[in-house]
Write an enzyme that holds these catalytic residues in place. Structure first.
Site, PDB file in Angstrom:
ATOM      1  N   ASP A  87       1.175  -0.863  -0.193  1.00 36.16           N
ATOM      2  CA  ASP A  87       0.162  -0.178   0.117  1.00 36.16           C
ATOM      3  C   ASP A  87       0.541   0.997   0.160  1.00 36.16           C
ATOM      4  O   ASP A  87       1.745   1.077   0.806  1.00 36.16           O
ATOM      5  CB  ASP A  87      -0.562  -0.232   1.523  1.00 36.16           C
ATOM      6  CG  ASP A  87      -1.703   0.948   1.464  1.00 36.16           C
ATOM      7  OD1 ASP A  87      -2.795   1.193   0.348  1.00 36.16           O
ATOM      8  OD2 ASP A  87      -2.394   1.149   2.573  1.00 36.16           O
TER       9      ASP A  87
ATOM     10  N   ASN B 215     -10.215   0.716  -0.528  1.00 36.08           N
ATOM     11  CA  ASN B 215      -9.329   0.461   0.766  1.00 36.08           C
ATOM     12  C   ASN B 215     -10.146   0.821   2.188  1.00 36.08           C
ATOM     13  O   ASN B 215     -10.741   1.813   2.425  1.00 36.08           O
ATOM     14  CB  ASN B 215      -8.243   1.078   0.556  1.00 36.08           C
ATOM     15  CG  ASN B 215      -7.639   0.378  -0.372  1.00 36.08           C
ATOM     16  OD1 ASN B 215      -7.173   0.045  -0.985  1.00 36.08           O
ATOM     17  ND2 ASN B 215      -5.789   1.123  -0.623  1.00 36.08           N
TER      18      ASN B 215
HETATM   19  P1  13P Z   1      -9.166   4.835   5.348  1.00 35.13           P
HETATM   20  O1  13P Z   1      -8.426   6.090   6.603  1.00 35.13           O
HETATM   21  O2  13P Z   1     -10.400   5.582   5.040  1.00 35.13           O
HETATM   22  O3  13P Z   1      -9.114   3.438   5.813  1.00 35.13           O
HETATM   23  O4  13P Z   1      -8.062   4.805   4.222  1.00 35.13           O
HETATM   24  C1  13P Z   1      -7.191   3.886   4.025  1.00 35.13           C
HETATM   25  C2  13P Z   1      -6.273   3.812   2.603  1.00 35.13           C
HETATM   26  O5  13P Z   1      -6.774   3.958   1.967  1.00 35.13           O
HETATM   27  C3  13P Z   1      -5.206   2.509   3.338  1.00 35.13           C
HETATM   28  O6  13P Z   1      -4.781   2.622   1.801  1.00 35.13           O
HETATM   29  O1  G3H Z   2      -3.067   5.147   3.945  1.00 32.44           O
HETATM   30  C1  G3H Z   2      -2.720   4.938   4.123  1.00 32.44           C
HETATM   31  C2  G3H Z   2      -3.159   3.438   5.300  1.00 32.44           C
HETATM   32  O2  G3H Z   2      -4.017   3.716   5.599  1.00 32.44           O
HETATM   33  C3  G3H Z   2      -1.862   2.461   6.112  1.00 32.44           C
HETATM   34  O3  G3H Z   2      -1.354   3.653   7.446  1.00 32.44           O
HETATM   35  O4  G3H Z   2       0.695   3.636   7.046  1.00 32.44           O
HETATM   36  O5  G3H Z   2      -0.181   3.841   8.953  1.00 32.44           O
HETATM   37  O6  G3H Z   2      -0.282   1.483   7.880  1.00 32.44           O
HETATM   38  P1  G3H Z   2      -0.279   3.025   7.729  1.00 32.44           P
HETATM   39 ZN    ZN Z   3      -4.459   4.622   0.908  1.00 30.68          ZN
END
Ligand code: 13P
Ligand code: G3H
Ligand code: ZN
Length: 331
Positions: free
Chosen positions: A94, A276
């Site tokens: 991600d 997501n």
């Molecule tokens: P949220 O913070 O809305 O759950 O989005 C998560 C996300 O986009 C991870 O890439």
């Molecule tokens: O978009 C980001 C995700 O919610 C991941 O969050 O980088 O704190 O693990 P993180």
């Molecule tokens: Zn994201």
């Protein structure tokens, strides 16, 4: 020595997305960093017979250790089989921000990576994304790119303002980079603080409704790229019950409104084939853990508070698959 995702029993996103576009639903992409989150995701997706994308951020890899996470994904495939249903499972990076990080993930068993060049210029985004695509595709790994910037916090980076995706740029971006899916910005945002009550209006039942997602932009993008898989980040709905439970049991979260589930449902029926969700899981876990801590202050066995947190997560994910994304029974 590198590991192929195929040896871990994982799949890339090609077939998942083709089916999702065809079937008018979105595949869930749930973030995980620990055992209980992974257990909840797999239990929920097996019980609802949903394909799933296990999502790992750069921060999550650092927190949990990349070897452990990769082997947890391998374990997840076996766990799903043990639970009686062989669902398609992808392991996805991600918000990868560099070629090196994406390459490392490809080499260590990820079946899909996101290269998020959305903070660069259009040209630089294309150059970076194309480089990742070339390496990933040579290894059978699928790639998500991004155009447009979401507001909110992601990996400690705060973007104050969103910049909607420009539909006139999408064909050139997709053609020149060769990405397999495209994340777009149409009004969602990262984190639990998406909209303040002041930014919302109340519907007839008194429920706060944030500014609607820009479905007009989504439609224009869909018209430019018919049948191409579109991704929505920042799609948590920030359940008010969880915020209230957290604050009732000693938390101090701000009043905040997330993306209404009806809007996500509508998006999932369109070209959006990956949604997501991370923050809603964090809220559900935190609410469950805080409740145990306050109601049973003598408890100090982690299973006694992480267990209820896991159960709450499972309920949340089953609900998302069944009533929001429409991915239930699509495995
Ligand atoms: P949220 O913070 O809305 O759950 O989005 C998560 C996300 O986009 C991870 O890439
Ligand atoms: O978009 C980001 C995700 O919610 C991941 O969050 O980088 O704190 O693990 P993180
Ligand atoms: Zn994201």
């Amino acid at each position: 020595m590198s590991t192929s995702y195929k040896d871990l029993g994982l799949v890339n996103t090609t077939e998942m997305f083709a089916k999702a576009v065809e079937g008018g639903y979105a595949v869930p992409a749930y973030n995980f960093n620990n055992l209980e989150q992974l257990q909840a995701i797999i239990q929920a997706c097996v019980e609802t017979k949903s394909p799933v994308i296990l999502q790992v951020s750069a921060g999550a890899r650092k927190y949990a250790n990349s070897n452990l996470l990769r082997n947890m994904a391998r374990g997840a495939v076996e766990y799903a089989k043990e639970l009686g249903c062989e669902i398609p499972i992808a392991l996805h990076l991600d918000h990868g921000d560099t070629f090196e990080l994406c390459k490392d993930c490809v080499d260590s068993g990820f079946s899909s990576v996101m290269i998020d060049g959305s903070h660069h210029s259009f040209e630089e985004n294309i150059v970076l994304t194309k480089k990742v695509v070339e390496y990933a595709h040579a290894n059978g790994v699928t790639v998500e790119g991004e155009l447009g910037v979401l507001a909110g916090v992601e990996d400690d980076v705060v973007a104050e303002q969103s910049h909607y995706t420009k539909p006139e740029e999408v064909i050139e971006f997709v053609t020149r980079t060769g990405v397999d899916s495209l994340a777009i910005s149409i009004g969602t945002s990262h984190g639990a603080n998406k909209f303040t009550p002041d930014q919302c209006t109340r519907n007839a039942d008194g429920v706060l409704i944030p500014p609607p997602l820009r479905f007009d932009i989504l439609e224009e993008i869909e018209a430019q790229l018919p049948g191409f898989p579109i991704v929505l980040h920042g799609s948590s709905s920030v359940p008010q019950e969880d915020v209230e439970t957290i604050n009732k049991f000693g938390g101090a979260l701000k009043d905040s409104v997330g993306i209404p589930e009806e809007q996500l449902r509508k998006a999932a029926k369109s070209a959006v084939c990956k949604i997501n969700i991370d923050s809603d899981g964090r809220l559900a876990m935190t609410a469950a853990i805080r409740k145990v801590f306050v109601e049973k202050p003598g408890e100090f066995d982690p299973r006694k508070y992480l267990g209820p947190a896991r159960d709450a997560l499972k309920v949340l994910y089953m609900h998302k698959n069944t009533s929001v994304l429409g991915s239930a029974n699509k495995a």
